[in-house]
Design a protein around this motif. Structure first.
Motif, PDB file in Angstrom:
ATOM      1  N   THR A 158       1.161  -1.124  -0.384  1.00  0.00           N
ATOM      2  CA  THR A 158      -0.163   0.610   0.037  1.00  0.00           C
ATOM      3  C   THR A 158       0.948   1.635   0.342  1.00  0.00           C
ATOM      4  O   THR A 158       0.342   2.252  -0.903  1.00  0.00           O
ATOM      5  CB  THR A 158      -1.080   0.474   1.245  1.00  0.00           C
ATOM      6  N   MET A 159       1.992   1.532   0.846  1.00  0.00           N
ATOM      7  CA  MET A 159       2.171   2.694   1.019  1.00  0.00           C
ATOM      8  C   MET A 159       3.400   2.698  -0.479  1.00  0.00           C
ATOM      9  O   MET A 159       4.025   4.290  -0.751  1.00  0.00           O
ATOM     10  CB  MET A 159       3.671   2.611   2.421  1.00  0.00           C
ATOM     11  N   LYS A 160       3.841   1.382  -1.032  1.00  0.00           N
ATOM     12  CA  LYS A 160       4.548   2.365  -1.969  1.00  0.00           C
ATOM     13  C   LYS A 160       3.923   2.515  -3.119  1.00  0.00           C
ATOM     14  O   LYS A 160       3.859   3.487  -3.803  1.00  0.00           O
ATOM     15  CB  LYS A 160       5.672   0.490  -2.573  1.00  0.00           C
ATOM     16  N   GLN A 161       2.983   2.048  -3.951  1.00  0.00           N
ATOM     17  CA  GLN A 161       2.197   2.182  -3.860  1.00  0.00           C
ATOM     18  C   GLN A 161       0.843   3.870  -4.382  1.00  0.00           C
ATOM     19  O   GLN A 161       1.466   4.232  -4.869  1.00  0.00           O
ATOM     20  CB  GLN A 161       0.789   1.048  -4.335  1.00  0.00           C
ATOM     21  N   LEU A 162       1.223   3.673  -2.416  1.00  0.00           N
ATOM     22  CA  LEU A 162       0.643   5.821  -2.510  1.00  0.00           C
ATOM     23  C   LEU A 162       1.288   6.166  -3.059  1.00  0.00           C
ATOM     24  O   LEU A 162       1.605   7.506  -3.492  1.00  0.00           O
ATOM     25  CB  LEU A 162       0.030   5.587  -1.416  1.00  0.00           C
ATOM     26  N   ALA A 163       3.254   6.137  -2.949  1.00  0.00           N
ATOM     27  CA  ALA A 163       3.953   7.100  -2.972  1.00  0.00           C
ATOM     28  C   ALA A 163       4.364   7.160  -4.345  1.00  0.00           C
ATOM     29  O   ALA A 163       4.821   7.914  -5.058  1.00  0.00           O
ATOM     30  CB  ALA A 163       4.839   6.554  -1.784  1.00  0.00           C
ATOM     31  N   THR A 164       4.742   6.118  -4.971  1.00  0.00           N
ATOM     32  CA  THR A 164       4.996   5.928  -6.495  1.00  0.00           C
ATOM     33  C   THR A 164       3.507   5.253  -7.350  1.00  0.00           C
ATOM     34  O   THR A 164       4.112   5.846  -8.354  1.00  0.00           O
ATOM     35  CB  THR A 164       6.337   4.985  -6.437  1.00  0.00           C
ATOM     36  N   GLY A 165       2.590   4.928  -6.803  1.00  0.00           N
ATOM     37  CA  GLY A 165       1.673   4.898  -7.817  1.00  0.00           C
ATOM     38  C   GLY A 165       1.709   3.360  -8.700  1.00  0.00           C
ATOM     39  O   GLY A 165       0.516   2.075  -8.847  1.00  0.00           O
ATOM     40  N   SER A 166       2.670   2.633  -7.644  1.00  0.00           N
ATOM     41  CA  SER A 166       2.173   0.761  -8.206  1.00  0.00           C
ATOM     42  C   SER A 166       3.350   0.209  -6.598  1.00  0.00           C
ATOM     43  O   SER A 166       4.445   0.799  -6.524  1.00  0.00           O
ATOM     44  CB  SER A 166       2.852   0.642  -8.896  1.00  0.00           C
TER      45      SER A 166
ATOM     46  N   ASN B 143     -11.474  -0.014 -28.696  1.00  0.00           N
ATOM     47  CA  ASN B 143     -10.680   0.954 -28.683  1.00  0.00           C
ATOM     48  C   ASN B 143     -10.540   1.427 -27.000  1.00  0.00           C
ATOM     49  O   ASN B 143     -11.073   0.908 -26.019  1.00  0.00           O
ATOM     50  CB  ASN B 143     -12.303   1.711 -29.102  1.00  0.00           C
ATOM     51  N   TRP B 144      -8.953   0.618 -27.094  1.00  0.00           N
ATOM     52  CA  TRP B 144      -9.237   0.504 -25.555  1.00  0.00           C
ATOM     53  C   TRP B 144      -7.657   1.273 -25.085  1.00  0.00           C
ATOM     54  O   TRP B 144      -6.963   1.637 -26.107  1.00  0.00           O
ATOM     55  CB  TRP B 144      -8.311  -1.399 -25.281  1.00  0.00           C
ATOM     56  N   THR B 145      -7.073   0.652 -24.220  1.00  0.00           N
ATOM     57  CA  THR B 145      -5.836   1.788 -23.984  1.00  0.00           C
ATOM     58  C   THR B 145      -5.281   1.514 -22.240  1.00  0.00           C
ATOM     59  O   THR B 145      -6.025   0.678 -22.029  1.00  0.00           O
ATOM     60  CB  THR B 145      -5.783   3.429 -23.621  1.00  0.00           C
ATOM     61  N   LEU B 146      -4.223   1.458 -22.279  1.00  0.00           N
ATOM     62  CA  LEU B 146      -3.452   1.095 -20.978  1.00  0.00           C
ATOM     63  C   LEU B 146      -2.886   3.059 -20.707  1.00  0.00           C
ATOM     64  O   LEU B 146      -3.643   3.668 -20.963  1.00  0.00           O
ATOM     65  CB  LEU B 146      -2.507   0.184 -21.067  1.00  0.00           C
ATOM     66  N   SER B 147      -3.236   3.086 -19.417  1.00  0.00           N
ATOM     67  CA  SER B 147      -3.019   4.130 -18.200  1.00  0.00           C
ATOM     68  C   SER B 147      -1.199   4.525 -17.978  1.00  0.00           C
ATOM     69  O   SER B 147      -0.678   3.083 -17.523  1.00  0.00           O
ATOM     70  CB  SER B 147      -3.141   4.054 -17.041  1.00  0.00           C
ATOM     71  N   SER B 148      -0.391   5.185 -17.831  1.00  0.00           N
ATOM     72  CA  SER B 148       0.833   5.283 -18.396  1.00  0.00           C
ATOM     73  C   SER B 148       1.220   6.186 -16.120  1.00  0.00           C
ATOM     74  O   SER B 148       2.446   6.455 -16.155  1.00  0.00           O
ATOM     75  CB  SER B 148       1.632   6.175 -18.718  1.00  0.00           C
ATOM     76  N   ASP B 149      -0.305   6.925 -15.565  1.00  0.00           N
ATOM     77  CA  ASP B 149      -0.393   7.785 -14.420  1.00  0.00           C
ATOM     78  C   ASP B 149       0.239   5.913 -13.825  1.00  0.00           C
ATOM     79  O   ASP B 149      -1.033   5.092 -13.521  1.00  0.00           O
ATOM     80  CB  ASP B 149      -1.783   7.921 -14.831  1.00  0.00           C
ATOM     81  N   MET B 150       1.087   5.834 -13.080  1.00  0.00           N
ATOM     82  CA  MET B 150       1.184   4.178 -12.322  1.00  0.00           C
ATOM     83  C   MET B 150       0.152   3.416 -11.295  1.00  0.00           C
ATOM     84  O   MET B 150      -0.460   3.215 -11.893  1.00  0.00           O
ATOM     85  CB  MET B 150       2.146   4.864 -11.320  1.00  0.00           C
ATOM     86  N   ILE B 151      -0.787   4.775 -10.908  1.00  0.00           N
ATOM     87  CA  ILE B 151      -1.860   4.275  -9.793  1.00  0.00           C
ATOM     88  C   ILE B 151      -2.696   4.158 -10.647  1.00  0.00           C
ATOM     89  O   ILE B 151      -3.847   3.367 -10.673  1.00  0.00           O
ATOM     90  CB  ILE B 151      -2.401   5.916  -8.957  1.00  0.00           C
ATOM     91  N   GLY B 152      -2.587   4.136 -12.735  1.00  0.00           N
ATOM     92  CA  GLY B 152      -4.077   3.833 -13.806  1.00  0.00           C
ATOM     93  C   GLY B 152      -3.713   2.562 -13.927  1.00  0.00           C
ATOM     94  O   GLY B 152      -4.404   1.872 -15.167  1.00  0.00           O
TER      95      GLY B 152
END
Length: 539
Positions: free
Chosen positions: A218-226, A294-303
């Motif tokens: 959790t903490m790493k995900q909140l800090a870096t997105g992943s 019609n799809w995509t990935l997100s490069s926003d780490m949390i996304g």
């Protein structure tokens, strides 16, 4: 101890429980020497952690207090957190189901026969689902009503000391939260929910949660997105590597859409897939592109990372992650989110976080499995040759997708269309057993906890796998495939196949559903799955 009772949790004994009679496994693991022994806890573990419950250390932040003041402080904080479970102001979202399960148990023990941990352990008393709940009830009764003779007769007959608190903290991590017990209970009561509420006390009141879930998750995900900690640049590099690998394997150049504004679908994976099983997001890429979606990935780490470990132990952390993930999708302007093959992300996104974003802030969240069924079975979008998957295949049902959400049939309909030798586990569907890695166990590798996971909590799953392949299990020339459309489940199944050397000795493999779909596509000359590439007869 011969006959263990909840009252024994506070007794000054070296170890409350010793596992002695593990559930037998089917052939070929019914022979002596086929199974590694338990590793004994080290003296340093006993000195610093809670090895006095059953000899395993699962919660690596639950450290033993060194002074009388620290012991008293631990008990005080636990009781403060306990009070908050019963208060509408501090536990509004869970208070009603918690109280129903806390107050109305008839102690019929129906739940015990449904629990894979209890049965696999040889019915060790502390793993009986109501044992843990009874400890909590007795602590509450003693705390609220005191230690009078009458109250001891009414259930308050337990010592509330730091040893009781520590052992209960460990015992909360001997349950996979699979809710098979709740499904079986004639009153619908949920001992898994009580186990999670105990975890909440330790995390939300005492700051104690296993490092793999909280600090590294959790903490790493909140800090870096992943939860993987990789950066955006590293993620984009991974996508380029994946495109190169796909070209080398298929001879076709696939371009993965990233950050495509206004796409119909935002596809989100458990980020661990990119690190451990890149063939899974690669197979999704082929499917989405070949279907013309019609799809995509997100490069926003949390996304891009759908992991949300707060689901397992902490309401607040789960809410933070869920809200951030929805915002990332909203910023992209996608019409819907499709959850790839990750069970806990399904539940976190579609059930637990259902009230985080409502009205205009809401974005529909869907499972990938009905979409795959629509493409493969209903619309027959792809040209498929099932004979390319002509080897024994069985299906593991992830608890969060199947039992929790009722998504049972789509994955089966796909397998029946693409795998001629598909066979069910027994039991299966909503009655299936947990992989043993649920509720965070799949990534909890501290000290000797992997022994508990591989030999106890995953034991019933290994038994099911062996039984599903009994006709060919000892034929090392015949590959066998466990289809597990969930990242956490794949992690647990990977570990038990390695622990028991089932891949090396008996050619048992595992993976997701999309890999099988792509493997059956007729336009490709090479097998998609690596373990088939030496077997040209398959193609």
């Amino acid at each position: 101890m011969s006959k263990i009772r909840p009252q024994d949790m506070g007794k000054p004994v070296e170890q409350v429980c010793q596992i002695e009679n593990l559930m037998p496994l089917p052939a070929p693991y019914d022979k002596p020497g086929m199974e590694p022994d338990f590793k004994a806890p080290k003296d340093s573990w006993k000195e610093n952690y809670c090895a006095t419950l059953d000899g395993f250390v699962g919660n690596d932040t639950l450290t033993r207090p060194k002074t009388k003041e620290e012991q008293d402080e631990m008990v005080k904080k636990f009781l403060s957190g306990l009070e908050k479970l019963f208060n509408a102001d501090t536990n509004r979202g869970m208070l009603q189901p918690f109280m129903l399960s806390f107050e109305y148990c008839a102690k019929c023990n129906t739940c015990a026969d449904a629990c894979h941990v209890f049965k696999s352990s040889g019915e060790a008393e502390i793993y009986r689902p109501i044992f843990r709940s009874e400890v909590l009830r007795k602590i509450y009764q003693k705390h609220k009503k005191g230690g009078s003779l009458v109250n001891r007769f009414l259930g308050g007959d337990i010592d509330i000391n730091y040893e009781t608190v520590m052992r209960l903290g460990e015992l909360a991590y001997r349950c996979n939260l699979c809710r098979r017990c709740a499904q079986t209970c004639p009153l619908g009561l949920d001992n898994g929910l009580l186990a999670r509420e105990i975890r909440k006390i330790f995390s939300m009141e005492m700051g104690i949660a296993p490092k793999p879930l909280h600090e590294s998750g959790t903490m790493k995900q909140l800090a870096t997105g992943s939860s993987t900690g990789i950066t955006k640049d590293a993620f984009l590099d991974l996508i380029e590597f994946m495109e190169d690998d796909l070209y080398e394997l298929t001879g076709k150049k696939y371009k993965v859409p990233v950050d495509k504004k206004g796409a119909d679908i935002l596809l989100v994976h458990n980020a661990g897939e990119y690190m451990a099983w890149p063939e899974n997001p690669a197979a999704f890429t082929i499917i989405m592109e070949e279907a013309g979606l019609n799809w995509t990935l997100s490069s926003d780490m949390i996304g891009y990372d759908n992991v949300n470990y707060g689901l397992f132990y902490d309401d607040v952390q789960g809410k933070k992650i869920g809200a951030a993930q929805l915002k990332a999708a909203k910023d992209l302007g996608v019409r819907r989110i499709i959850q790839a093959e990750c069970g806990h992300a399904h539940k976190a996104s579609m059930v637990s976080q259902d009230r985080i974003a409502v009205g205009a802030d809401n974005i529909p969240r869907e499972s990938c499995l009905p979409l795959l069924e629509e493409l493969v079975v209903k619309k027959k979008v792809f040209k498929l040759d099932p004979s390319r998957n002509n080897f024994p295949v069985t299906l593991h049902d992830p608890c969060n997708i199947v039992r929790m959400m009722g998504i049972v049939q789509p994955q089966r309909n796909v397998l029946k269309a693409i795998a001629p030798q598909f066979r069910e586990m027994t039991p299966h569907g909503v009655n299936n057993y947990c992989c043993g890695g649920g509720s965070g166990f799949a990534i909890m590798n501290s000290f000797n906890f992997t022994d508990f996971r591989n030999k106890v909590s995953s034991r019933m799953k290994f038994k099911q796998i062996l039984n599903a392949f009994q006709d060919t299990i000892e034929d090392e020339n015949t590959p066998k495939y466990v289809c597990a459309p969930c990242s956490n489940c794949k992690g647990a199944i990977r570990d038990i196949l390695e622990f028991y050397q089932a891949t090396a000795k008996f050619n048992v493999h595992y993976g997701g559903l999309v890999e099988l779909i792509v493997n059956a596509m007729v336009q490709f000359d090479k097998p998609f799955m690596e373990f088939l590439r030496d077997d040209e007869d398959m193609f």
